[in-house]
Design an enzyme around this catalytic site. Structure first.
Site, PDB file in Angstrom:
ATOM      1  N   GLY A  20       0.517  -1.536   0.195  1.00 25.94           N
ATOM      2  CA  GLY A  20      -0.524  -0.267  -0.077  1.00 25.94           C
ATOM      3  C   GLY A  20       1.228   1.146  -0.297  1.00 25.94           C
ATOM      4  N   ASN A  21       0.118   2.484  -0.573  1.00 22.09           N
ATOM      5  CA  ASN A  21       1.320   3.754  -0.604  1.00 22.09           C
ATOM      6  C   ASN A  21      -0.427   4.574  -0.384  1.00 22.09           C
ATOM      7  OD1 ASN A  21       0.597   3.269  -3.369  1.00 22.09           O
ATOM      8  ND2 ASN A  21       2.491   2.112  -2.835  1.00 22.09           N
ATOM      9  N   GLY A  62       8.602   0.014   0.970  1.00 21.12           N
ATOM     10  CA  GLY A  62       9.226  -1.176   0.896  1.00 21.12           C
ATOM     11  C   GLY A  62       9.182  -1.344   3.266  1.00 21.12           C
ATOM     12  N   SER A 111       7.460   3.153  -4.169  1.00 21.55           N
ATOM     13  CA  SER A 111       7.688   2.543  -5.975  1.00 21.55           C
ATOM     14  C   SER A 111       6.589   2.859  -6.897  1.00 21.55           C
ATOM     15  CB  SER A 111       7.947   1.158  -5.813  1.00 21.55           C
ATOM     16  OG  SER A 111       6.989   0.299  -4.873  1.00 21.55           O
ATOM     17  N   GLU A 112       5.567   3.418  -6.367  1.00 25.16           N
ATOM     18  CA  GLU A 112       4.572   3.378  -7.028  1.00 25.16           C
ATOM     19  C   GLU A 112       3.559   5.035  -7.147  1.00 25.16           C
ATOM     20  OE1 GLU A 112       2.939   1.518  -8.829  1.00 25.16           O
ATOM     21  OE2 GLU A 112       2.640  -0.834  -7.451  1.00 25.16           O
ATOM     22  N   HIS A 165      -3.431   3.850  -2.463  1.00 26.12           N
ATOM     23  CA  HIS A 165      -3.334   2.329  -2.651  1.00 26.12           C
ATOM     24  C   HIS A 165      -3.535   1.277  -2.346  1.00 26.12           C
ATOM     25  CE1 HIS A 165      -2.045  -0.733  -5.040  1.00 26.12           C
ATOM     26  NE2 HIS A 165      -1.113  -0.792  -4.907  1.00 26.12           N
ATOM     27  N   HIS A 202      -4.732  -2.918  -1.363  1.00 26.85           N
ATOM     28  CA  HIS A 202      -5.034  -4.789  -1.445  1.00 26.85           C
ATOM     29  C   HIS A 202      -5.445  -4.809  -1.057  1.00 26.85           C
ATOM     30  CE1 HIS A 202      -0.726  -4.101  -2.784  1.00 26.85           C
ATOM     31  NE2 HIS A 202      -0.914  -3.559  -3.400  1.00 26.85           N
ATOM     32  N   HIS A 238      -4.136  -7.237  -8.748  1.00 32.60           N
ATOM     33  CA  HIS A 238      -3.046  -6.043  -8.387  1.00 32.60           C
ATOM     34  C   HIS A 238      -3.993  -5.542  -6.534  1.00 32.60           C
ATOM     35  CE1 HIS A 238      -0.386  -2.906  -7.924  1.00 32.60           C
ATOM     36  NE2 HIS A 238      -0.157  -3.397  -6.504  1.00 32.60           N
TER      37      HIS A 238
END
Ligand code: 13P
Length: 270
Positions: A29-30, A46, A77-78, A97, A99, A160
């Site tokens: 997630g981010n 991370g 990373s996103e 974001h 999941h 995803h």
């Protein structure tokens, strides 16, 4: 005015919520928040988003390049995916974001959230389409998501997870919660013999309420690309809006009808 430090604390609080509610596992997630046109705060890559402190939070520019990050921390990373949303949606102040279990299961099964089953989901989200699969951290996900941005405030990411965005951090998080709640209800009602869908006129009345309330953000009820093309639209298109949006890529109307028919038949399991 809310200080930057205070916003960093709020990002940590929302990170803890998405983690505690099982909407992410491990370091997934981010989250990002827009400060102004060229400054954005985002979660680092991370790390578990459930255990962050304000020192973890990075600052990037509109290209996703680091403006400030404490030693040991790099932006998500996103970040490109977040930046694509801000670029295309000036009304958006925050992107989340995650999941979430049920929404991600729908994204993996390739089933968009289209059935009108409860008023809140119809009003807050309308439908939630699935953006085509892309490799995480590349431009593929931003490219896949972009075409949905003018019409929706949330999309599933194929195989995803989910992406939600709104005019504040709390509202972006709430969109994510609404997506997951909708997916869970859809899944459970299917276990109970299948949902009894709201009727067309019940759905219309809910859209009217949304219009009257002047709710912020984009909602496919007012804008659905299928409706504009005279095709089956929200809650009856079975997720074919993606095919309509692809029509710009040179497909003929016959191609389009064939694509949509195929998608509807797939959704109907035929
Ligand atoms: P980051 O930790 O780099 O933000 O990535 C987490 C994730 O969920 C990627 O999809």
């Amino acid at each position: 005015m809310v200080s930057e430090y205070e916003i960093k604390k709020q990002i940590c609080e929302i990170g803890k919520r998405i983690y505690d509610r099982g909407m992410v596992a491990s370091n997934d997630g981010n989250i990002s928040v827009k400060l102004n046109d060229n400054e954005f705060l985002c979660t680092p890559t991370g790390v578990s988003k459930g255990f962050m402190t304000p020192e973890y939070i990075c600052k990037v520019d509109a290209e996703g390049k680091v403006i400030q990050a404490n030693p040991g921390f790099r932006p998500s990373s996103e970040i490109k995916m977040h930046m694509r949303v801000y670029k295309n949606r000036p009304d958006v102040q925050s992107v989340v974001h995650a999941h979430p279990m049920y929404a991600t299961a729908f994204a993996i099964a390739g089933v968009p959230l289209t059935q009108p089953i409860m008023p809140e989901a119809v009003i807050a989200l309308g439908c939630v389409p699935i953006a085509e699969y892309g490799t995480p951290s590349t431009e593929e996900i931003p490219d896949a998501v972009e075409k949905y941005l003018p019409y929706f405030d949330a999309v599933l990411l194929e195989n995803h997870g989910a992406l939600a965005f709104s005019d504040s951090l709390l509202n972006a998080y709430h969109k994510m919660e609404s997506v997951e709640f909708y997916a869970k209800l859809l899944f459970l009602s299917n276990q109970l013999g299948g949902p009894k869908e709201l009727s067309k006129s019940q759905v219309e009345r809910l859209y009217e309420i949304r219009r009257q309330f002047g709710l912020p953000g984009k909602h496919p009820a007012n804008l659905c690309p299928n409706a504009k093309a005279g095709l089956p639209s929200c809650h009856s298109c079975k997720g074919t809006c993606g095919a309509t949006l692809n029509a710009d890529s040179g497909a003929t109307s016959d191609d389009l009808v064939a694509q949509i028919t195929k998608k509807v038949m797939e959704q109907l399991g035929k």
